[in-house]
Design a protein around this motif. Structure first.
Motif, mmCIF file in Angstrom:
data_model
loop_
_atom_site.group_PDB
_atom_site.id
_atom_site.type_symbol
_atom_site.label_atom_id
_atom_site.label_comp_id
_atom_site.label_asym_id
_atom_site.label_seq_id
_atom_site.Cartn_x
_atom_site.Cartn_y
_atom_site.Cartn_z
ATOM 1 N N PRO A 116 0.815 -1.213 0.000
ATOM 2 C CA PRO A 116 0.000 0.000 0.000
ATOM 3 C C PRO A 116 0.850 1.265 0.000
ATOM 4 N N ALA A 117 2.004 1.220 0.664
ATOM 5 C CA ALA A 117 2.880 2.387 0.683
ATOM 6 C C ALA A 117 3.345 2.763 -0.720
ATOM 7 N N ASP A 118 3.545 1.758 -1.583
ATOM 8 C CA ASP A 118 3.911 2.049 -2.977
ATOM 9 C C ASP A 118 2.824 2.861 -3.666
ATOM 10 N N ILE A 119 1.576 2.450 -3.461
ATOM 11 C CA ILE A 119 0.453 3.153 -4.096
ATOM 12 C C ILE A 119 0.328 4.561 -3.529
ATOM 13 N N CYS A 120 0.445 4.685 -2.227
ATOM 14 C CA CYS A 120 0.357 6.008 -1.597
ATOM 15 C C CYS A 120 1.436 6.936 -2.148
ATOM 16 N N GLN A 121 2.645 6.424 -2.276
ATOM 17 C CA GLN A 121 3.743 7.236 -2.783
ATOM 18 C C GLN A 121 3.465 7.720 -4.200
ATOM 19 N N ARG A 122 2.850 6.878 -5.007
ATOM 20 C CA ARG A 122 2.594 7.214 -6.405
ATOM 21 C C ARG A 122 1.390 8.133 -6.581
#
Length: 372
Positions: free
Chosen positions: A310-316
């Motif tokens: 989820p952190a990947d999606i949040c970052q993007r």
């Protein structure tokens, strides 16, 4: 299906990347439009989902614009209510070349409608205008803007007594359906939350360009020869869908055949929206948003564009929305673009229903994380 997108915050160094994609898509559309001249449409009825308790077909008469005297078209829809009374309804918007059947799937594991009903929410499934059992206007008139207008009329009908008097309406989209959900929310500000599945602002350009060039005139496809779609109506080439939509390792048995058998049409008008359009939509959204992505989505995820956590999606995604918008994300492991067609789909269903019912408390699943 989102076609023409770039990272949410696009530095000047990335502008040639956007122009490259726009050029590729312009060529693809030109090739499609140069195809065979198609005949006048006939009936476009498609078998509805299997009957289930609490579900009934409720079509709407809609217009593509708010202009006086605008032509009226049929939007095919199915309203399903849970066993207990509810004031919440999910408006389910399928992606490009999908009908409402994406939300019921080929088997029990794939049935998002059943999961939403079990969680206590009503659902309104639609065949987007130009698809399935809905009417097919001229292809160049079926655009993100006009589909947002149509979706707004569905939201209004769910609130004003035409379809129900629901006090909480959630827009739930898949792929291009998520783009429409954003466009509607940004324009009309009449939904209470958004669930965006199979969509990010930052795409894999090569894969998305390959997908668009695999679209061809629907009248040339064996599935649609008897219905004679209008000029400008497109579909995916036979056998091409699994490479874009499925993770072969976790797709449910028979998913590829089911996906081909239930596919529908797209339009050249839908290919015209731009990255700037999409960014304008997201930056006007103030309601809570949940992103749900398959970790092996070939159109959006790969080296340098991770969807592992989820952190990947949040970052993007966090810079694509106003600072005050509540964002959350979920990633579903070993899952391709069409999340519902995988054995892992129940993980996504749990993530969505948990988030919708626990937005103001800690999520009951580790799959969901807040981005703020």
């Amino acid at each position: 299906m989102q076609f023409n997108t770039t990272p949410a915050a696009t530095p000047d160094s990335q502008r040639p990347r956007t122009r490259h994609l726009l050029t590729s898509l312009a060529v693809a559309v030109a090739l499609i439009l140069a195809g065979v001249a198609l005949a006048t449409p006939a009936a476009h009825a498609q078998p509805p989902s299997a009957a289930r308790p609490g579900c009934a077909r409720h079509d709407l008469a809609v217009t593509l614009t708010s202009s006086p005297g605008a032509s009226r078209y049929r939007l095919a829809g199915w309203l399903c209510r849970p066993a207990r009374t509810t004031t919440t309804v999910q408006l389910l918007i399928p992606g490009l070349t999908y009908t409402h059947r994406y939300w019921t799937g080929p088997d029990r594991r794939s049935d998002y409608t059943a999961a939403a009903l079990s969680a206590g929410d009503a659902v309104y499934l639609v065949d987007r205008i130009g698809t399935g059992a809905s009417d097919r206007p001229p292809a160049d008139q079926v655009t993100t803007t006009t589909e947002a207008t149509v979706t707004h009329q569905a939201v209004r009908a769910l609130r004003d007594g035409t379809l129900g008097r629901f006090t909480r309406v959630i827009g739930v989209g898949h792929s291009y359906g998520s783009v429409i959900a954003m466009a509607e929310a940004a324009t009309y500000h009449d939904v209470d939350a958004l669930v965006l599945t199979g969509l990010l602002h930052d795409i894999r350009i090569d894969e998305m360009t390959r997908f668009t060039t695999d679209l061809y005139p629907a009248a040339a496809d064996p599935k649609f020869t008897d219905t004679a779609p209008l000029d400008g109506y497109l579909t995916t080439r036979p056998g091409s869908r699994p490479g874009y939509f499925l993770d072969a390792n976790t797709a449910v048995r028979g998913a590829a055949a089911w996906d081909e058998q239930t596919k529908t049409t797209a339009t050249t008008g839908e290919l015209t929206f731009t990255p700037d359009d999409e960014l304008a939509y997201s930056r006007a959204i103030t309601v809570p948003v949940l992103f749900v992505m398959g970790a092996t989505d070939t159109l959006f995820c790969g080296t340098g564009q991770p969807c592992t956590t989820p952190a990947d999606i949040c970052q993007r995604e966090h810079t694509a929305f106003p600072p005050g918008t509540a964002l959350a994300a979920a990633t579903i492991p070993r899952t391709g673009h069409s999340i519902n067609l995988h054995h892992t789909a129940p993980l996504a269903f749990t993530a969505i229903t948990t988030w919708l019912h626990h937005q103001h408390s800690a999520p009951a699943t580790p799959l969901v994380s807040s981005c703020r």
